[in-house]
Design an enzyme around this catalytic site. Structure first.
Site, PDB file in Angstrom:
ATOM      1  N   ARG A   2      51.042  36.320  26.262  1.00  0.00           N
ATOM      2  CA  ARG A   2      51.283  37.710  26.659  1.00  0.00           C
ATOM      3  C   ARG A   2      52.771  38.013  26.808  1.00  0.00           C
ATOM      4  O   ARG A   2      53.201  39.142  26.672  1.00  0.00           O
ATOM      5  CB  ARG A   2      50.657  37.962  28.035  1.00  0.00           C
ATOM      6  N   ARG A  22      62.409  36.849  23.180  1.00  0.00           N
ATOM      7  CA  ARG A  22      63.310  37.617  22.304  1.00  0.00           C
ATOM      8  C   ARG A  22      64.693  36.999  22.246  1.00  0.00           C
ATOM      9  O   ARG A  22      65.161  36.478  23.258  1.00  0.00           O
ATOM     10  CB  ARG A  22      63.524  39.036  22.853  1.00  0.00           C
ATOM     11  N   ARG A  48      40.266  34.945  40.190  1.00  0.00           N
ATOM     12  CA  ARG A  48      41.408  34.724  41.070  1.00  0.00           C
ATOM     13  C   ARG A  48      41.576  36.006  41.869  1.00  0.00           C
ATOM     14  O   ARG A  48      41.279  37.110  41.382  1.00  0.00           O
ATOM     15  CB  ARG A  48      42.700  34.474  40.272  1.00  0.00           C
ATOM     16  N   ARG A  69      55.272  36.820  43.892  1.00  0.00           N
ATOM     17  CA  ARG A  69      56.321  37.815  43.675  1.00  0.00           C
ATOM     18  C   ARG A  69      56.418  38.781  44.842  1.00  0.00           C
ATOM     19  O   ARG A  69      55.512  38.866  45.673  1.00  0.00           O
ATOM     20  CB  ARG A  69      56.103  38.575  42.365  1.00  0.00           C
ATOM     21  N   GLU A 106      53.033  38.918  47.247  1.00  0.00           N
ATOM     22  CA  GLU A 106      51.722  38.637  46.635  1.00  0.00           C
ATOM     23  C   GLU A 106      51.400  37.154  46.705  1.00  0.00           C
ATOM     24  O   GLU A 106      52.171  36.328  46.227  1.00  0.00           O
ATOM     25  CB  GLU A 106      51.740  39.047  45.152  1.00  0.00           C
ATOM     26  N   TYR A 111      39.794  40.860  31.437  1.00  0.00           N
ATOM     27  CA  TYR A 111      41.099  41.292  31.929  1.00  0.00           C
ATOM     28  C   TYR A 111      41.576  42.473  31.084  1.00  0.00           C
ATOM     29  O   TYR A 111      42.138  42.289  30.017  1.00  0.00           O
ATOM     30  CB  TYR A 111      42.139  40.168  31.915  1.00  0.00           C
ATOM     31  N   ASP A 136      43.969  45.797  30.655  1.00  0.00           N
ATOM     32  CA  ASP A 136      45.051  46.660  31.133  1.00  0.00           C
ATOM     33  C   ASP A 136      44.516  48.085  31.181  1.00  0.00           C
ATOM     34  O   ASP A 136      43.483  48.396  30.587  1.00  0.00           O
ATOM     35  CB  ASP A 136      46.260  46.564  30.190  1.00  0.00           C
TER      36      ASP A 136
HETATM   37  P1  FAD Z   1      38.368  48.903  39.263  1.00  0.00           P
HETATM   38  O1  FAD Z   1      39.666  49.607  39.417  1.00  0.00           O
HETATM   39  O2  FAD Z   1      38.220  47.567  39.868  1.00  0.00           O
HETATM   40  O3  FAD Z   1      37.223  49.877  39.824  1.00  0.00           O
HETATM   41  C1  FAD Z   1      35.924  49.437  40.122  1.00  0.00           C
HETATM   42  C2  FAD Z   1      35.457  50.204  41.343  1.00  0.00           C
HETATM   43  O4  FAD Z   1      34.076  49.924  41.548  1.00  0.00           O
HETATM   44  C3  FAD Z   1      36.165  49.810  42.626  1.00  0.00           C
HETATM   45  O5  FAD Z   1      36.717  50.944  43.253  1.00  0.00           O
HETATM   46  C4  FAD Z   1      35.076  49.178  43.473  1.00  0.00           C
HETATM   47  O6  FAD Z   1      35.217  49.438  44.869  1.00  0.00           O
HETATM   48  C5  FAD Z   1      33.831  49.846  42.936  1.00  0.00           C
HETATM   49  N1  FAD Z   1      32.621  49.061  43.145  1.00  0.00           N
HETATM   50  C6  FAD Z   1      32.398  47.776  42.804  1.00  0.00           C
HETATM   51  N2  FAD Z   1      31.178  47.401  43.167  1.00  0.00           N
HETATM   52  C7  FAD Z   1      30.581  48.465  43.752  1.00  0.00           C
HETATM   53  C8  FAD Z   1      29.323  48.682  44.352  1.00  0.00           C
HETATM   54  N3  FAD Z   1      28.400  47.713  44.423  1.00  0.00           N
HETATM   55  N4  FAD Z   1      29.052  49.915  44.862  1.00  0.00           N
HETATM   56  C9  FAD Z   1      29.984  50.902  44.817  1.00  0.00           C
HETATM   57  N5  FAD Z   1      31.195  50.734  44.266  1.00  0.00           N
HETATM   58  C10 FAD Z   1      31.505  49.533  43.745  1.00  0.00           C
HETATM   59  N6  FAD Z   1      47.011  47.195  34.143  1.00  0.00           N
HETATM   60  C11 FAD Z   1      48.052  47.745  33.492  1.00  0.00           C
HETATM   61  O7  FAD Z   1      47.869  48.446  32.483  1.00  0.00           O
HETATM   62  N7  FAD Z   1      49.344  47.573  33.960  1.00  0.00           N
HETATM   63  C12 FAD Z   1      49.619  46.829  35.063  1.00  0.00           C
HETATM   64  O8  FAD Z   1      50.787  46.693  35.455  1.00  0.00           O
HETATM   65  C13 FAD Z   1      48.524  46.217  35.759  1.00  0.00           C
HETATM   66  N8  FAD Z   1      48.753  45.477  36.849  1.00  0.00           N
HETATM   67  C14 FAD Z   1      47.691  44.897  37.491  1.00  0.00           C
HETATM   68  C15 FAD Z   1      47.958  44.108  38.624  1.00  0.00           C
HETATM   69  C16 FAD Z   1      46.917  43.494  39.286  1.00  0.00           C
HETATM   70  C17 FAD Z   1      47.207  42.666  40.517  1.00  0.00           C
HETATM   71  C18 FAD Z   1      45.583  43.650  38.798  1.00  0.00           C
HETATM   72  C19 FAD Z   1      44.449  42.949  39.469  1.00  0.00           C
HETATM   73  C20 FAD Z   1      45.331  44.421  37.696  1.00  0.00           C
HETATM   74  C21 FAD Z   1      46.375  45.059  37.017  1.00  0.00           C
HETATM   75  N9  FAD Z   1      46.142  45.883  35.914  1.00  0.00           N
HETATM   76  C22 FAD Z   1      47.206  46.442  35.249  1.00  0.00           C
HETATM   77  C23 FAD Z   1      44.762  46.152  35.433  1.00  0.00           C
HETATM   78  C24 FAD Z   1      44.156  47.441  36.051  1.00  0.00           C
HETATM   79  O9  FAD Z   1      44.086  47.313  37.445  1.00  0.00           O
HETATM   80  C25 FAD Z   1      42.746  47.677  35.467  1.00  0.00           C
HETATM   81  O10 FAD Z   1      42.837  47.845  34.084  1.00  0.00           O
HETATM   82  C26 FAD Z   1      41.987  48.904  36.025  1.00  0.00           C
HETATM   83  O11 FAD Z   1      42.272  49.188  37.355  1.00  0.00           O
HETATM   84  C27 FAD Z   1      40.499  48.653  35.852  1.00  0.00           C
HETATM   85  O12 FAD Z   1      39.734  49.784  36.204  1.00  0.00           O
HETATM   86  P2  FAD Z   1      38.163  49.640  36.430  1.00  0.00           P
HETATM   87  O13 FAD Z   1      37.649  51.004  36.662  1.00  0.00           O
HETATM   88  O14 FAD Z   1      37.560  48.841  35.337  1.00  0.00           O
HETATM   89  O15 FAD Z   1      37.997  48.714  37.719  1.00  0.00           O
HETATM   90  N1  UDP Z   2      54.478  33.835  33.805  1.00  0.00           N
HETATM   91  C1  UDP Z   2      55.355  32.844  34.156  1.00  0.00           C
HETATM   92  N2  UDP Z   2      56.482  33.171  34.860  1.00  0.00           N
HETATM   93  C2  UDP Z   2      56.763  34.443  35.224  1.00  0.00           C
HETATM   94  C3  UDP Z   2      55.863  35.461  34.849  1.00  0.00           C
HETATM   95  C4  UDP Z   2      54.717  35.128  34.149  1.00  0.00           C
HETATM   96  O1  UDP Z   2      55.125  31.685  33.862  1.00  0.00           O
HETATM   97  O2  UDP Z   2      57.795  34.681  35.879  1.00  0.00           O
HETATM   98  C5  UDP Z   2      53.249  33.438  33.072  1.00  0.00           C
HETATM   99  C6  UDP Z   2      52.048  33.197  33.981  1.00  0.00           C
HETATM  100  O3  UDP Z   2      51.317  32.116  33.437  1.00  0.00           O
HETATM  101  C7  UDP Z   2      51.243  34.463  33.846  1.00  0.00           C
HETATM  102  C8  UDP Z   2      51.502  34.831  32.389  1.00  0.00           C
HETATM  103  O4  UDP Z   2      52.850  34.461  32.165  1.00  0.00           O
HETATM  104  O5  UDP Z   2      49.877  34.234  34.096  1.00  0.00           O
HETATM  105  C9  UDP Z   2      51.301  36.298  32.095  1.00  0.00           C
HETATM  106  O6  UDP Z   2      52.191  37.042  32.909  1.00  0.00           O
HETATM  107  P1  UDP Z   2      51.955  38.562  33.252  1.00  0.00           P
HETATM  108  O7  UDP Z   2      53.119  39.069  34.004  1.00  0.00           O
HETATM  109  O8  UDP Z   2      51.544  39.248  32.002  1.00  0.00           O
HETATM  110  O9  UDP Z   2      50.739  38.429  34.251  1.00  0.00           O
HETATM  111  P2  UDP Z   2      49.853  39.529  34.970  1.00  0.00           P
HETATM  112  O10 UDP Z   2      50.171  39.379  36.426  1.00  0.00           O
HETATM  113  O11 UDP Z   2      50.202  40.875  34.412  1.00  0.00           O
HETATM  114  O12 UDP Z   2      48.501  39.072  34.590  1.00  0.00           O
END
Ligand code: FAD
Ligand code: UDP
Length: 366
Positions: A171, A175, A248, A279, A299, A347, A349
């Site tokens: 991912r 560069r 996780r 981070r 985090e 997973y 985005d």
């Molecule tokens: P969710 O947002 O998880 O929504 C599911 C909802 O269902 C929740 O509100 C939950 O409460 C509800 N639910 C579950 N079970 C029940 C139940 N039994 N009854 C009622 N309600 C329920 N994407 C990016 O593009 N850029 C980023 O920088 C990025 N950073 C991220 C960082 C982290 C730490 C994480 C975990 C994800 C990140 N993502 C990022 C991904 C992004 O969060 C997801 O793509 C998006 O939020 C998924 O939406 P969703 O609707 O599928 O799920």
């Molecule tokens: N990663 C790493 N060092 C960093 C940032 C990321 O080794 O400083 C690795 C780590 O294995 C991570 C992967 O690159 O799971 C993908 O990183 P990204 O930031 O895309 O992870 P996200 O939190 O968005 O899943």
């Protein structure tokens, strides 16, 4: 039947589906077990700063259609994600680029960096990388691996790099230019005012019930809907009958600090194994905030247990094959469509979730 659709989950998947179905004249009820809408993209205002409560969210995509779609609901700023990494007392730019290499080896040109990296790669003598460690070593060599990848990855996944699949690291861009943009995508930014107003607009016209868990609700209201869009955990839907899928999870320690600028950047990664968090996010920098105080979140990554929020699906062999078995059960549920990050154990985005929800709408309603 009171509703055409019961949508379980007010995250991005559920909200896009609700918006499109409502536009087509369908009656939708959206329920969420949390006390707020938005799922994991929910932002909470603290000290007038939009705090990304479930982790930093940067919108990025190469898909023009999805970029145009999300821009209907918000104006996006010019934020470009450029995290820095701290390893002991050293600080490096991410992703791995000429700024990183110049600092690491005191060099200036791409030729010098390429020479050092290819010499290090050659020493490792890896022909076909079998795991994340081998993949990283054969992409960037030993120095970058030891300082910027090994500790961080082990903390994030709770497993040794030799026990993780190679694709996770692919991912990250590599560069030989002085470009600190973490993403290669054409479009990127943060919605001005945070993500919650986007979801509010998407849910206009649908009925919404918060603090409402699907399993209780459907027992009490079995006749409420024709069809269900379910974005919760797929294994929970089936009562974990085939076993638990693993995740996780991330724990956030959020603090208000009496300074206007704590770390000078939205995202600072801590890449050594000894620092317990992965981070620190300083939320105001996503929106170039000028507030007098600041809010930071550390985090901590850990294994998921029932009862806490699941975050990252673990796409190893055991979980992938268990998911396939649940998927087979899901296909037999004629009244239910499983979507989103938890419903599809994927997973995703944000751009991919929107794409998947729009595809689902297309199949269901056109
Ligand atoms: P969710 O947002 O998880 O929504 C599911 C909802 O269902 C929740 O509100 C939950 O409460 C509800 N639910 C579950 N079970 C029940 C139940 N039994 N009854 C009622 N309600 C329920 N994407 C990016 O593009 N850029 C980023 O920088 C990025 N950073 C991220 C960082 C982290 C730490 C994480 C975990 C994800 C990140 N993502 C990022 C991904 C992004 O969060 C997801 O793509 C998006 O939020 C998924 O939406 P969703 O609707 O599928 O799920
Ligand atoms: N990663 C790493 N060092 C960093 C940032 C990321 O080794 O400083 C690795 C780590 O294995 C991570 C992967 O690159 O799971 C993908 O990183 P990204 O930031 O895309 O992870 P996200 O939190 O968005 O899943």
């Amino acid at each position: 039947m009171k509703y055409d659709y019961l949508i379980v989950g007010s995250g991005l998947f559920g909200a896009v589906f609700a918006h499109e179905a409502t536009k087509k004249g369908k009656k939708c009820l959206v329920i969420d077990k949390r006390d707020h809408i938005g799922g994991n993209i929910y932002c909470e205002k603290i000290e007038d700063i939009n705090v990304h409560k479930y982790g930093a969210h940067i919108f990025h995509t190469s898909n023009r259609k999805i970029w145009d779609y999300i821009n209907r609901f918000a104006e996006f700023n010019q934020y470009i994600n450029s995290p820095v990494a701290v390893y002991k007392d050293e600080l490096y730019n991410l992703p791995f680029n000429m700024n990183t290499f110049s600092k690491m080896w005191n060099i200036r040109t791409p030729q010098e960096a390429q020479k050092i990296i290819s010499e290090q790669i050659a020493k490792e003598n890896i022909t076909e990388p079998q795991n994340l460690e081998e993949q990283a070593l054969s992409l960037v060599g030993r120095d970058v691996y030891e300082k910027l990848i090994k500790g961080y990855t082990q903390k994030q996944w709770g497993r040794k790099c030799t026990e993780l699949p190679a694709f996770i690291i692919k991912r990250l861009p590599l560069r030989f230019t002085y470009d600190n943009n973490y993403f290669n995508d054409r479009y990127q930014g943060i919605p001005v005012g945070g993500y919650t107003p986007i979801i509010e607009q998407m849910l206009e016209g649908a009925d919404v019930l918060l603090n409402t868990d699907y399993f209780d609700f459907i027992q009490k209201n079995p006749e409420i809907t024709e069809k269900i869009i379910y974005t919760g955990m797929i294994d929970e839907y089936f009562g974990f009958s085939l076993g638990h899928l693993e995740y996780r999870t991330v724990r956030f320690e959020t603090e208000v600090l009496d300074t206007d600028n704590y770390q000078g950047n939205a995202v600072v990664n801590y890449t050594e194994a000894e620092v317990p968090y992965t981070r620190i996010i300083e939320h105001k920098h996503f929106e170039f905030g000028k507030q007098p105080k600041t809010v930071i979140s550390r985090e901590y990554s850990s294994e998921w247990k029932p009862g806490i929020e699941p975050y990252y699906p673990i796409n190893d062999e055991r979980n992938s094959s268990l998911y396939a078995q649940y998927q087979a059960l899901a296909q037999k549920e004629e009244r239910v469509i499983f979507g989103g990050r938890l419903g599809q154990y994927k997973y995703y985005d944000m751009d991919k979730v929107i794409e998947a929800a729009l595809d689902c709408v297309e199949k269901e309603l056109n």
